[in-house]
Write a protein that holds these residues in place. Sequence first.
Motif: not given
Length: 683
Positions: A227-239
């Motif tokens: 969660l922290i890595e994803t929210l901190g990323s500039n490129n969000l994954p595609s759900p």
Amino acid sequence: FYPDSILGIIHDLSIALGNNNLEQLQKLLLQLGFTSLKNPKRPTPVEEAQMLIDHFGDVFYETIVDLSENWGDEADDRPKIELGFWPGGDRDGHPLVTVETTRTVIHRLRYYILKKYELEFEKLRTRITFKHAISSVNTIRAKLHEAIEGSGGYTTPDEFIEDLVKLKEIVEKHHGGLFSETIERMIIALENFGFYFASLDVRQSSQVIENTVSQMFPDQTIDNKWLIETLGSNNLPSPNLNDLVNEEKDLVNLFQFIPEIQQKNGNKSCHRFIISHCHHPNHLLLSLLIARLMTNERGVDQLDIIPLFESIEDLQKSHRIMEQLFSLPLYREHLVTRNNQQTVMFGFSDGTKDGGYLTCNWEIQKAKERLLNLAGKNKLEIIFFDGRGGPAARGGGNTGKYYQSVSERLPINNIQQTVQGQTISSHYGTVASAKHNLVELLLALTKKPHSKNKGNHNELIAELSEKAHSYYTALREHPLFLPLLEEATLLKYFEKLNVASRPPKRSKKGGINLDNLRAIPFVGAWSLMKLNISAFYGLGFAFDAIKEEGREEELYQLFADSSFFRVLLGNAAQALRKSFYPLTTYLTKDPKFKEIWTQLLEEAERTEKWVLSLRGESELLEKDPIVASSIAMRENIILPLLVIQHAALMRVRSDKLPNKASVFEKLILKSIPPSINASRNSA
């Protein structure tokens, strides 16, 4: 509790009373007698919302504008009073609330306030008939009409205010300021209500939030690190959105819709997402993730993510949950966009149901103190949102006294609270009562406390809380407690009343348990038994335990020194005054429930003895004669109805009259709404 037709008669009765029109009063009372008290069907959330707007919209409009206009001598002295709204936004365990519901309710709130502005401006137009002002008046009128029709005109309230300010300047320059105060009144209304009237709060359970993210990323382990890595990323994954169904699909659609609402009606029209059953920091991070995924960052900066702490366990760990969040740079970045403010909501109703009256109130108090200290260390502003209902068992009671007692322990510059059920009509049904109750809240904010708490009695209150909690928990875990609720009280009839769109329990699956049962029917069932255990059970036991330790004098010193404790006992006194033990003594002869019901009666009598002694009274509420007489009047009126109600309940439970059960059930259903309404909190 009443259908629209009954509410209309009650409104007309208040007018007839005000005009001392005895002939009209007689006719209206006869009309009331011939009109059904039961809704023909359960209202939808939209119908519920429309009823609230129709019956209370004008009351809140007039009251809030009056207070804002007349509170101080300068514009800077005006209090800021904002309305929130739940119907159509609260989807926690409410299958009928969807994005389409939310869209419709938002539209109706907007339509109401714009039409109200149009009505007020038409009155103004008949006064501003001056040569220099006519052109401006006609322009404003046309723009407002276009905004209502959705064909153009004003897109923001600021544009409308700008034109009104110009009109006011013309009137002051050329016509001696004639009727400029009326223009100013419209400006005040726009500042308070914008183009949305009331901010629609949206709420969903943490379980649905977890399920939504799990379904979005079915092949991913959803843990704190990811969660922290994803929210901190500039490129969000595609759900993956293809497999979403039911509440999870609705939640995604809701987050996509919120920016659209805000763009049309203003950011405050829908800016609070409340997480019920919030047990973990990840519940806020998961909500933040869904919002970012569904809005492509747009709109996230205009959203307050609010944890709702309800259970005793969650209240006790609330500061640790928020401490973990405040330590995360990505969450602090989000708070920067929210003016470094964090709102936290507390559930008095479910907290009381979970841990008992004293423990719930004490744990909320302690949670607020810990969170306030935490916010100070992090240079943040914490805002407390209280989920208070009408009865003391749901956090109600004398609201002004409650907040004044809190202010002696905590600095308060912002009060947020819910108003629910019959409390809406009893506290805000008329401009006079609405003004009185809002002034009580404003005074709690602006007046210095009458007295400071003397001494530090935290350890004693904590001891009392622990003893009361253990005694209440033993009752909850009694093998006959749930059967008693289901079989010997009127709990099951709440679902048949058609009084509200919300189901009495959060899940259709399985039977009733204390986790899925909502607080309103839980508290209401005890109220109808005239034994309001939710607002006192455990107090008498705890006081006795302290006395047995030879420390009785400490209790009297606590009452003398602590306004928090005095207010708590005052509200318990109201609940006890509304109890009437002879009504249910027939259960002391019931072979199944004799023992547990006797236990409830003994605790009621034990608590009443202590409340009388600590408050120095010979009868309950002796020192609050107005409240006492109000309760006595209403309880005496409904006593015959209660006797009929319980006689019918006894016959329904009897095996001897199976063919007549439906007749007696109709009697029960007819008697519940007036019984509940009469037993409302009078303070």
